[in-house]
Design an enzyme around this catalytic site. Structure first.
Site, PDB file in Angstrom:
ATOM      1  N   GLU A  76       0.839  -1.195   0.000  1.00  0.00           N
ATOM      2  CA  GLU A  76       0.000   0.000   0.000  1.00  0.00           C
ATOM      3  C   GLU A  76       0.874   1.246   0.000  1.00  0.00           C
ATOM      4  OE1 GLU A  76      -4.226  -1.006   2.123  1.00  0.00           O
ATOM      5  OE2 GLU A  76      -2.698  -0.041   3.343  1.00  0.00           O
ATOM      6  N   CYS A  77       0.647   2.136  -0.937  1.00  0.00           N
ATOM      7  CA  CYS A  77       1.300   3.444  -0.985  1.00  0.00           C
ATOM      8  C   CYS A  77       2.820   3.288  -0.933  1.00  0.00           C
ATOM      9  CB  CYS A  77       0.766   4.339   0.114  1.00  0.00           C
ATOM     10  SG  CYS A  77       1.048   6.099  -0.199  1.00  0.00           S
ATOM     11  N   GLY A  78       3.455   3.556   0.210  1.00  0.00           N
ATOM     12  CA  GLY A  78       4.898   3.382   0.293  1.00  0.00           C
ATOM     13  C   GLY A  78       5.332   1.966  -0.014  1.00  0.00           C
ATOM     14  N   SER A 111      -0.952  -0.671  -4.766  1.00  0.00           N
ATOM     15  CA  SER A 111      -1.414   0.613  -5.299  1.00  0.00           C
ATOM     16  C   SER A 111      -1.183   1.674  -4.236  1.00  0.00           C
ATOM     17  CB  SER A 111      -2.903   0.550  -5.668  1.00  0.00           C
ATOM     18  OG  SER A 111      -3.697   0.548  -4.498  1.00  0.00           O
TER      19      SER A 111
END
Length: 446
Positions: free
Chosen positions: A330-332, A431
């Site tokens: 997720e993200c990072g 994502s």
């Protein structure tokens, strides 16, 4: 003993909600009370500060992302063995999406849903008696939200306090204290909010100073009397909207670069029988090969890109893991799964190479808001067509999207089509989208 609750809210972000919340928690814990805390909205960082005082998981309540059942279940967990629960609001009290009340993601939704009285913190910087009409307007805005009193913040002098106190009292509201302006009380910030609790050099000392300040400057007895008994509903063990655990034994990256795992997910995954096995990519640890899934949360990999690029054992273990078992970022975590990450200075660092994208923190652009994701294919987050709710909050940009299949189609919180997001290849997915909950087939109503 019944849990009593109060919400700390303000007209806007930056008004002192976190400082007041932490001061209350520290002072009440010093009195021997069992304190708990919850954050409204999708923020990760403030709940980690809450957890440092309470010794309990940092939890979130969100009226747009979470079903009523899940809201009740999170609240039940927050109240377990707790005498006083402090609910810290996000943004301004009534700030949220342009949707009907109860579904907006606004702190006021949570206050109304659970019947939690509001302790309103007013920043007096640059104003005097004007705090009176501000307090009165907020107190009268909604018949479903009860503002029970005010704390004045960043007060410059005794005269300044008197002006504010008299104005608020003329508006018909009690004043439960005035936090005087002084150096050393502001938490340092960075691009996603406050510097993380785990990175604070003297957190215990700083919290002790806040407890001292609360005892000197707040009417703690009055605030406790203003808190109301909480009735959060019956306990459920499989509430609608709960994201199932991604595996039986989950390797979870957990260090200064990967810390944004929602407390309610970890709590309910464990309750469902899953085991979480933390490891540190910054320490060059690989995921435990005995695990059945690997989760790379968001965080600040862009601040540690050089160190992560040298984590050869981590990458070798992650690549071996991904050959046979799910890995989700997720993200990072998504950034680290890609080919490379460009830091703020424009230096490119090699990453895991399990997905085809390349991201940059040098070319910064704010991406912020609620998101509903519909999965394109079956995967670790659910079956094709499943809908998830969460948010996006990052400054990174995608330099090269790669050629992987997308993970999901995105809509904004008010239903605007935002296109495809993320990537999926074999057992690997990710994502920039942070998931809080799943969406039941029936329409959500709070």
């Amino acid at each position: 003993m019944t849990t009593r609750a109060i919400m700390v809210a303000a007209p806007r972000s930056g008004g002192g909600k976190t400082t007041l919340t932490l001061a209350l928690l520290a002072a009440l814990e010093r009195r021997g009370l069992r304190v708990g805390a919850v954050k409204t909205g999708p923020d990760y960082i403030d709940p980690a500060f809450h957890a440092a005082i309470t010794g309990r998981p940092g939890l979130n309540l969100d009226s747009w992302c979470m079903s009523p059942d899940l809201l009740h279940e999170v609240m039940q967990a927050a109240c377990q063995d707790v005498d006083v629960l402090v609910v810290e609001s996000a943004m301004g009290l009534f700030d949220g999406l342009s949707l009907p009340d109860g579904q907006r993601g606004a702190p006021s939704d949570i206050a109304a849903f659970f019947g939690i009285p509001v302790l309103f913190v007013l920043d007096m910087s640059g104003q005097g008696q004007s705090v009176g009409p501000i307090a009165k307007g907020f107190a009268q805005w909604s018949p479903h939200v009860q503002v029970n009193g005010v704390v004045l913040n960043r007060v410059a002098s005794a005269r300044h306090e008197r002006l504010g106190r008299e104005a608020v009292q003329a508006a018909g509201l009690p004043v439960y204290g005035a936090l005087m302006r002084q150096s050393g009380q502001t938490l340092p910030e960075r691009h996603l909010g406050l510097v993380q609790a785990r990175e604070h050099g003297n957190l215990a000392g700083w919290l002790a100073d806040l407890a001292d300040k609360a005892e000197r400057e707040l009417d703690l007895d009055g605030i406790l009397a203003a808190a109301a008994p909480l009735h959060s509903g019956r306990e459920m063990y499989n509430p609608a909207g709960l994201l199932p655990p991604p595996g039986q034994r989950i390797a979870v990256a957990d260090d200064a670069a990967f810390s944004f795992l929602y407390g309610h997910l970890a709590l309910f995954w464990r309750r469902a029988g899953a085991e979480l096995a933390p490891f540190s990519p910054l320490a060059d640890d690989p995921p435990d090969p005995s695990c059945t899934a690997c989760w790379l949360p968001g965080g600040y990999p862009e601040l540690h890109a050089g160190q992560l690029a040298q984590a050869t054992k981590f990458y070798a273990g992650l690549r071996a893991f991904a050959q046979t078992r799910p890995v989700h970022g997720e993200c990072g975590g998504f950034m680290v799964l890609g080919q490379g990450l460009e830091d703020a200075q424009g230096v490119r660092h090699g990453m895991a190479g399990l997905l085809g994208h390349t991201t940059s923190f040098a070319k910064r652009k704010l991406n912020l808001g609620y998101r509903e994701a519909t999965l394109v294919n079956d995967g670790v987050l659910g079956a094709r067509g499943a809908r998830l709710r969460g948010h996006e909050f990052h400054y990174a940009t995608v330099l090269d999207g790669g050629a992987d299949a997308p993970l999901a189609s995105l809509r904004s919180g008010i239903g605007e089509e935002l296109g495809m997001c993320g990537g999926q290849r074999g057992f690997v997915s990710g994502s920039f989208f942070h998931v809080l909950a799943t969406v039941a087939e029936q329409a959500q109503e709070v």
